[in-house]
Scaffold this motif. Sequence first.
Motif, PDB file in Angstrom:
ATOM      1  N   PRO A  21       0.819  -1.219   0.000  1.00 34.37           N
ATOM      2  CA  PRO A  21       0.000   0.000   0.000  1.00 34.37           C
ATOM      3  C   PRO A  21       0.850   1.265   0.000  1.00 34.37           C
ATOM      4  CG  PRO A  21      -0.774  -1.594   1.632  1.00 34.37           C
ATOM      5  CD  PRO A  21       0.546  -2.087   1.155  1.00 34.37           C
ATOM      6  N   ILE A  22       0.290   2.328  -0.562  1.00 37.42           N
ATOM      7  CA  ILE A  22       0.915   3.647  -0.559  1.00 37.42           C
ATOM      8  C   ILE A  22       0.006   4.589   0.213  1.00 37.42           C
ATOM      9  CG2 ILE A  22       1.614   5.617  -1.987  1.00 37.42           C
ATOM     10  CD1 ILE A  22       2.277   3.709  -4.214  1.00 37.42           C
ATOM     11  N   LYS A  23       0.604   5.346   1.114  1.00 40.53           N
ATOM     12  CA  LYS A  23      -0.181   6.317   1.889  1.00 40.53           C
ATOM     13  C   LYS A  23      -0.261   7.629   1.113  1.00 40.53           C
ATOM     14  CE  LYS A  23       0.067   6.232   6.317  1.00 40.53           C
ATOM     15  NZ  LYS A  23      -1.324   5.841   6.610  1.00 40.53           N
ATOM     16  N   ALA A  24      -1.462   8.161   1.006  1.00 38.90           N
ATOM     17  CA  ALA A  24      -1.685   9.430   0.320  1.00 38.90           C
ATOM     18  C   ALA A  24      -2.801  10.178   1.044  1.00 38.90           C
ATOM     19  CB  ALA A  24      -2.040   9.193  -1.140  1.00 38.90           C
ATOM     20  N   TRP A  25      -3.087  11.386   0.558  1.00 34.43           N
ATOM     21  CA  TRP A  25      -4.156  12.198   1.135  1.00 34.43           C
ATOM     22  C   TRP A  25      -5.092  12.666   0.026  1.00 34.43           C
ATOM     23  CZ3 TRP A  25       0.218  11.511   3.744  1.00 34.43           C
ATOM     24  CH2 TRP A  25       0.160  11.463   5.141  1.00 34.43           C
ATOM     25  N   PRO A  26      -6.372  12.822   0.330  1.00 32.11           N
ATOM     26  CA  PRO A  26      -7.281  13.383  -0.675  1.00 32.11           C
ATOM     27  C   PRO A  26      -6.796  14.757  -1.126  1.00 32.11           C
ATOM     28  CG  PRO A  26      -8.516  12.490   1.176  1.00 32.11           C
ATOM     29  CD  PRO A  26      -7.072  12.482   1.581  1.00 32.11           C
ATOM     30  N   ARG A  27      -6.915  15.013  -2.389  1.00 26.89           N
ATOM     31  CA  ARG A  27      -6.451  16.269  -2.975  1.00 26.89           C
ATOM     32  C   ARG A  27      -7.607  16.937  -3.705  1.00 26.89           C
ATOM     33  NH1 ARG A  27      -2.912  16.203  -8.355  1.00 26.89           N
ATOM     34  NH2 ARG A  27      -2.852  18.435  -8.845  1.00 26.89           N
ATOM     35  N   ILE A  28      -7.918  18.169  -3.333  1.00 23.20           N
ATOM     36  CA  ILE A  28      -8.951  18.953  -4.008  1.00 23.20           C
ATOM     37  C   ILE A  28      -8.367  20.333  -4.288  1.00 23.20           C
ATOM     38  CG2 ILE A  28     -11.315  19.820  -3.947  1.00 23.20           C
ATOM     39  CD1 ILE A  28     -11.950  17.795  -1.773  1.00 23.20           C
ATOM     40  N   GLU A  29      -8.028  20.588  -5.550  1.00 19.38           N
ATOM     41  CA  GLU A  29      -7.515  21.891  -5.953  1.00 19.38           C
ATOM     42  C   GLU A  29      -8.690  22.750  -6.412  1.00 19.38           C
ATOM     43  OE1 GLU A  29      -4.485  22.952  -5.713  1.00 19.38           O
ATOM     44  OE2 GLU A  29      -3.550  21.067  -5.104  1.00 19.38           O
TER      45      GLU A  29
END
Length: 743
Positions: A193-201
Amino acid sequence: MLMPAIDLDASMSAGAVLQRLALNGYWLDAAQDAARARIAAVAARVGRPVEEVAARLARDADDCGAAIRRQWGTHVLWYARELREVLVACSHAPPALPLLDVLNLHEPDSQPPIDIGAGAVVMRNGVTLLNGEPVSVSLRVAADAFVLPARAPSPADMALRGADPLAPATAGAARPTPTPTPMPTPVAPPAGPIKAWPRIEAPDAKAAGEVFEVIVGFGAQAQAQVSGAAVDLPFSAEMQALDLQVELSAGPGVQAPEGWSRPLRVTAADVATAQVSFKLVGLEPENPAQPFLTTLEVRYVLGGTVCGTASRALAIMPAAHGDRLDPRPLGQPWQAMPAAATPVALVADARVPDLTLDIGKPDRNAASGQYVCRLISPHALATATGPFDMDLGQDAKTFARSVVEEVRQYGNSALLATALESLGRLVAERLPGEFFQALAELSGRLAPEPVSLLIVSAEPYVPWELAWMDAPLDAARPSYLGAQTLAGRWLRDSAAPPLAANAAARPAAHPIASLQVRNMATMAAWYSAASGLRKLPKAEAEVEALSGSYPGVTLKATAEGMRDLLNATLQGKSGPVAVEAVHLAGHGDFDPTRPDGSAMFLQDGAPLRSTLFRAAKYGGERQPLLFLNACMLGIGGELLGDMAGFPGNSLRGGFGGVLGALWEVDDDVAHDIAIEFWRRALPAATEASDASDASAAPAEGEPVGAILRDLRARYAGTAGTPVPTFLSYVYYGHPRLTLRRAP
């Protein structure tokens, strides 16, 4: 003194305020227009005398306060007032006069908040907020505490009142949208798994009429403006790509000319470049002094499963104002107020419901009845899926209380069937027509199998299962939504506490679909005369029958027994017992004057509040199914801005599903429902085909939603007399949840 609050908005007219208060049972005189209209409507519906109805609906205005929200430009201000003061002022004011002027509210009376952590703040003027929503008011306390002394308006106040709140005292440029740190491209495809964060530009603010772009994807770091927890992208050596559907929505002031839905393919080799783009445009605000304050909400969907949400605030400014945000020092800036989000767990549901009705609240204004919903399905739908605007007409608490309390208070009326249908139609009118069209489309495609439906809602109150269907999917069944579909509910987690490392979210992002049951805990209250409560012989009998049919532990309805159940420290004859199913039977009640008013009564007559279930030690790998077979314990609630009542608190305590009744139930009928429910949900082991095989294969039960659908269908009765107990049960959990006895 801390007390529950009625949510009001400063823009409401005096007449609208009196109407809302009347719907909650508060008035100065039952002959006043708003009170008389409310009383007359209920009296006509249930066929009871007006005087009797007035006496049963009326509440004491001194037991409640008012939390008043005011939008001032792009800021939100709050005021606490005595409810009786509001009643008196509105009763003597012109009906069309805004509450802002009725109470002569002034900006300096709404002081900066005191941050007490975990999203909670206490306003110095007496309003307590959690995640931006009012939860209580503190009145009749010392002036040097949180309440400012009353005073006449100063010239500075009047200048502020007359000023254009969108013309800031000092000029300021629009805040640029920070660019997140790009995610580095791995040298080789990762094997885990890769850890990421939701992205809203997106911009913080945009002038009406200007097209702007919103980009959705994932980033290497959390964005300060985005509400959303870290996501584990479930890559492996075998799976190096995820195919998601991104569903975007916003409030009524925003349109998406090119649509609200996009496919998103995320590869393990380059997570940061995976993104989708939406073109949006804002509408001109009706009131130039009040921009549209809304929220961009993103749902990540995998295989038809809503796996979680993220969001960020957005203000649509009047075209003449441009993109400039209002830097006024008073109140809470819209961009600084926390937005709702749920944990994102990118795992497709193997038994995904045929249709998910997802209800959100982008305006985050508890005083309004404005919601937005969308339809999500693993099946390709010809029907439009939204987002659709929803208007409850009143705030959710007022709407739902008026529905549930009428059934509760007049359950023995000969007009009960008429009253239920009337309420069902009222609920159905709040749903978009496309919802019923989608049900019909899926029914035609899936027949003879019934449609499974999951209702995921940002409000814990409205009994959507009662929605009346003029064109039922099955004409042989009652026309209520819960009798036509395999229905389950889930609560959108708008006020989740921070999670400790490696802690499981409670409740999970979406409900469990299967459950292995080794042991059941059963409890009934054997009420003595000293308790002051009548005995429930059928409740006693059902627990005796269940404890004889299923292994586990039988508990006394005492404080000690409840402690052991909630702490998961149950003891059997041979030592500790872990349970995966729980059945409780006894007396229940609901006090609408309390912010979390449901209570179950122990055998000594002591009330057991639902808040205790919030501290239950379940969740993660053990999420028991809980059946509360008592009156009115299925009523949703809210406490400190969060899900509450027995459903909400039990889900927060880690239970995987909750059944309870919305109104009083007949003891005999409730007994039969309980026995049949568990017999079908958790059947006995099947006989081994080989007599020499000493073991028996564990049997899988029927889906919980299917059992409840059949039970609700018996509401019509055999002699033409409805049996409301069959229709009273509400279920929070996966509609296709199946139980299997562990080997």
